[in-house]
Design a protein around this motif. Structure first.
Motif, PDB file in Angstrom:
ATOM      1  N   ILE A  18       0.980  -1.201  -0.025  1.00 26.36           N
ATOM      2  CA  ILE A  18       0.027  -0.001   0.054  1.00 26.36           C
ATOM      3  C   ILE A  18       0.901   1.290  -0.066  1.00 26.36           C
ATOM      4  O   ILE A  18       0.733   2.241  -0.731  1.00 26.36           O
ATOM      5  CB  ILE A  18      -1.067   0.084   1.407  1.00 26.36           C
ATOM      6  CG1 ILE A  18      -1.988  -1.218   0.915  1.00 26.36           C
ATOM      7  CG2 ILE A  18      -1.671   1.316   1.251  1.00 26.36           C
ATOM      8  CD1 ILE A  18      -2.915  -1.464   2.408  1.00 26.36           C
ATOM      9  N   LEU A  19       1.829   1.255   1.014  1.00 29.23           N
ATOM     10  CA  LEU A  19       2.872   2.315   0.802  1.00 29.23           C
ATOM     11  C   LEU A  19       3.647   2.503  -0.454  1.00 29.23           C
ATOM     12  O   LEU A  19       3.707   3.643  -0.839  1.00 29.23           O
ATOM     13  CB  LEU A  19       3.707   2.330   2.001  1.00 29.23           C
ATOM     14  CG  LEU A  19       3.153   2.332   3.457  1.00 29.23           C
ATOM     15  CD1 LEU A  19       4.281   2.174   4.480  1.00 29.23           C
ATOM     16  CD2 LEU A  19       2.618   3.933   3.697  1.00 29.23           C
ATOM     17  N   THR A  20       4.065   1.476  -0.897  1.00 28.02           N
ATOM     18  CA  THR A  20       4.849   1.548  -2.450  1.00 28.02           C
ATOM     19  C   THR A  20       3.746   2.307  -3.507  1.00 28.02           C
ATOM     20  O   THR A  20       4.052   3.255  -4.222  1.00 28.02           O
ATOM     21  CB  THR A  20       5.161   0.303  -2.675  1.00 28.02           C
ATOM     22  OG1 THR A  20       6.040  -0.192  -1.747  1.00 28.02           O
ATOM     23  CG2 THR A  20       6.119   0.399  -3.984  1.00 28.02           C
ATOM     24  N   GLY A  21       2.401   1.790  -3.574  1.00 30.27           N
ATOM     25  CA  GLY A  21       1.292   2.517  -4.309  1.00 30.27           C
ATOM     26  C   GLY A  21       1.319   3.730  -4.129  1.00 30.27           C
ATOM     27  O   GLY A  21       1.206   4.638  -4.890  1.00 30.27           O
ATOM     28  N   LEU A  22       1.285   4.190  -2.748  1.00 27.20           N
ATOM     29  CA  LEU A  22       0.987   5.588  -2.573  1.00 27.20           C
ATOM     30  C   LEU A  22       2.191   6.437  -2.894  1.00 27.20           C
ATOM     31  O   LEU A  22       2.074   7.441  -3.626  1.00 27.20           O
ATOM     32  CB  LEU A  22       0.908   5.900  -0.939  1.00 27.20           C
ATOM     33  CG  LEU A  22      -0.674   5.443  -0.619  1.00 27.20           C
ATOM     34  CD1 LEU A  22      -0.725   5.443   0.989  1.00 27.20           C
ATOM     35  CD2 LEU A  22      -1.677   6.298  -1.023  1.00 27.20           C
ATOM     36  N   VAL A  23       3.388   6.095  -2.855  1.00 22.74           N
ATOM     37  CA  VAL A  23       4.483   6.477  -3.258  1.00 22.74           C
ATOM     38  C   VAL A  23       4.789   6.752  -4.793  1.00 22.74           C
ATOM     39  O   VAL A  23       5.112   7.934  -5.385  1.00 22.74           O
ATOM     40  CB  VAL A  23       5.959   6.019  -2.661  1.00 22.74           C
ATOM     41  CG1 VAL A  23       7.164   6.447  -3.433  1.00 22.74           C
ATOM     42  CG2 VAL A  23       6.193   6.107  -1.358  1.00 22.74           C
ATOM     43  N   GLY A  39       8.135  10.285   3.942  1.00 23.09           N
ATOM     44  CA  GLY A  39       7.493   9.468   4.813  1.00 23.09           C
ATOM     45  C   GLY A  39       7.258   7.950   4.636  1.00 23.09           C
ATOM     46  O   GLY A  39       7.319   6.977   5.430  1.00 23.09           O
ATOM     47  N   TYR A  40       6.662   7.890   3.366  1.00 22.79           N
ATOM     48  CA  TYR A  40       6.356   6.521   2.826  1.00 22.79           C
ATOM     49  C   TYR A  40       7.412   5.899   2.603  1.00 22.79           C
ATOM     50  O   TYR A  40       7.372   4.636   3.092  1.00 22.79           O
ATOM     51  CB  TYR A  40       5.636   6.829   1.570  1.00 22.79           C
ATOM     52  CG  TYR A  40       4.068   7.443   1.633  1.00 22.79           C
ATOM     53  CD1 TYR A  40       3.268   7.237   2.665  1.00 22.79           C
ATOM     54  CD2 TYR A  40       3.595   8.107   0.519  1.00 22.79           C
ATOM     55  CE1 TYR A  40       2.391   7.931   2.812  1.00 22.79           C
ATOM     56  CE2 TYR A  40       2.533   8.799   0.614  1.00 22.79           C
ATOM     57  CZ  TYR A  40       1.669   8.523   1.693  1.00 22.79           C
ATOM     58  OH  TYR A  40       0.559   8.993   1.554  1.00 22.79           O
ATOM     59  N   ILE A  41       8.635   6.324   2.253  1.00 18.88           N
ATOM     60  CA  ILE A  41       9.650   5.405   1.970  1.00 18.88           C
ATOM     61  C   ILE A  41      10.450   5.278   3.324  1.00 18.88           C
ATOM     62  O   ILE A  41      10.959   4.006   3.567  1.00 18.88           O
ATOM     63  CB  ILE A  41      10.624   6.369   1.094  1.00 18.88           C
ATOM     64  CG1 ILE A  41      10.269   6.421  -0.404  1.00 18.88           C
ATOM     65  CG2 ILE A  41      12.088   5.768   1.129  1.00 18.88           C
ATOM     66  CD1 ILE A  41      10.994   7.321  -1.394  1.00 18.88           C
ATOM     67  N   ALA A  42      10.434   6.281   4.248  1.00 16.04           N
ATOM     68  CA  ALA A  42      10.930   5.925   5.511  1.00 16.04           C
ATOM     69  C   ALA A  42      10.143   4.712   6.301  1.00 16.04           C
ATOM     70  O   ALA A  42      10.543   3.687   6.861  1.00 16.04           O
ATOM     71  CB  ALA A  42      10.987   7.037   6.520  1.00 16.04           C
ATOM     72  N   ILE A  47       9.440  -1.384   7.564  1.00 15.02           N
ATOM     73  CA  ILE A  47       8.694  -2.433   7.270  1.00 15.02           C
ATOM     74  C   ILE A  47       9.476  -3.278   6.932  1.00 15.02           C
ATOM     75  O   ILE A  47       9.635  -4.506   7.221  1.00 15.02           O
ATOM     76  CB  ILE A  47       7.484  -2.372   6.311  1.00 15.02           C
ATOM     77  CG1 ILE A  47       6.537  -1.602   7.284  1.00 15.02           C
ATOM     78  CG2 ILE A  47       7.023  -3.355   6.003  1.00 15.02           C
ATOM     79  CD1 ILE A  47       5.240  -0.951   6.194  1.00 15.02           C
ATOM     80  N   LEU A  48      10.489  -3.157   5.741  1.00 18.48           N
ATOM     81  CA  LEU A  48      11.467  -4.123   5.350  1.00 18.48           C
ATOM     82  C   LEU A  48      12.285  -4.693   6.496  1.00 18.48           C
ATOM     83  O   LEU A  48      12.529  -5.891   6.537  1.00 18.48           O
ATOM     84  CB  LEU A  48      12.325  -3.488   4.124  1.00 18.48           C
ATOM     85  CG  LEU A  48      13.263  -4.508   3.797  1.00 18.48           C
ATOM     86  CD1 LEU A  48      12.717  -5.468   3.147  1.00 18.48           C
ATOM     87  CD2 LEU A  48      14.168  -3.678   2.666  1.00 18.48           C
ATOM     88  N   ALA A  49      12.747  -3.900   7.381  1.00 17.55           N
ATOM     89  CA  ALA A  49      13.552  -4.254   8.478  1.00 17.55           C
ATOM     90  C   ALA A  49      12.792  -5.239   9.267  1.00 17.55           C
ATOM     91  O   ALA A  49      13.386  -6.172   9.875  1.00 17.55           O
ATOM     92  CB  ALA A  49      14.180  -3.100   9.275  1.00 17.55           C
ATOM     93  N   ILE A  73       6.389   3.516  12.821  1.00 23.63           N
ATOM     94  CA  ILE A  73       5.565   3.644  11.497  1.00 23.63           C
ATOM     95  C   ILE A  73       4.347   4.705  11.607  1.00 23.63           C
ATOM     96  O   ILE A  73       4.295   5.727  11.083  1.00 23.63           O
ATOM     97  CB  ILE A  73       5.282   2.291  10.824  1.00 23.63           C
ATOM     98  CG1 ILE A  73       6.584   1.583  10.445  1.00 23.63           C
ATOM     99  CG2 ILE A  73       4.178   2.489   9.580  1.00 23.63           C
ATOM    100  CD1 ILE A  73       5.940   0.076   9.900  1.00 23.63           C
ATOM    101  N   VAL A  74       3.473   4.410  12.777  1.00 25.08           N
ATOM    102  CA  VAL A  74       2.591   5.422  12.930  1.00 25.08           C
ATOM    103  C   VAL A  74       3.420   6.635  13.155  1.00 25.08           C
ATOM    104  O   VAL A  74       2.617   7.684  12.755  1.00 25.08           O
ATOM    105  CB  VAL A  74       1.975   4.844  14.235  1.00 25.08           C
ATOM    106  CG1 VAL A  74       0.614   5.829  14.662  1.00 25.08           C
ATOM    107  CG2 VAL A  74       1.171   3.645  13.764  1.00 25.08           C
ATOM    108  N   LEU A  75       4.254   6.751  14.047  1.00 23.84           N
ATOM    109  CA  LEU A  75       4.758   7.994  14.366  1.00 23.84           C
ATOM    110  C   LEU A  75       5.329   8.939  13.054  1.00 23.84           C
ATOM    111  O   LEU A  75       4.996  10.114  12.707  1.00 23.84           O
ATOM    112  CB  LEU A  75       6.223   7.958  15.026  1.00 23.84           C
ATOM    113  CG  LEU A  75       6.592   9.311  15.721  1.00 23.84           C
ATOM    114  CD1 LEU A  75       5.602  10.256  16.430  1.00 23.84           C
ATOM    115  CD2 LEU A  75       7.910   8.927  16.573  1.00 23.84           C
TER     116      LEU A  75
END
Length: 86
Positions: A18-23, A39-42, A47-49, A73-75
């Protein structure tokens, strides 16, 4: 019954998709969209970690680290929203 490790990995992968789609959809020229993309990439890197951590540890991963990662992630997304990136 599906192991809980696979459930955690599936949820993390769905959120990352979802984040990748938003980016992919933001316009990189506008400054506010640059903030959103950062923010999305961070969040995606975090998430990858977490995915690597859960995959490496198997069934004996610590749920506290996953909860801390989700909190981060929420922060990140909340600070991105406050900055005006959405």
């Amino acid at each position: 019954m599906v192991e809980r490790t696979y459930i955690v990995l599936l949820v993390l992968l769905i959120v990352q998709a979802i984040l990748t789609g938003l980016v992919w959809m933001v316009n990189p020229i506008l400054v506010t969209h640059q903030v959103a993309a950062a923010g999305y990439i961070a969040s995606s890197l975090l998430i990858l970690a977490m995915i690597v951590y859960v995959y490496y540890r198997g069934d004996d991963y610590d749920q506290e680290w996953i909860a801390a990662g989700v909190g981060m992630i929420v922060l990140i997304l909340l600070l991105t929203y406050i900055k005006g990136g959405f």
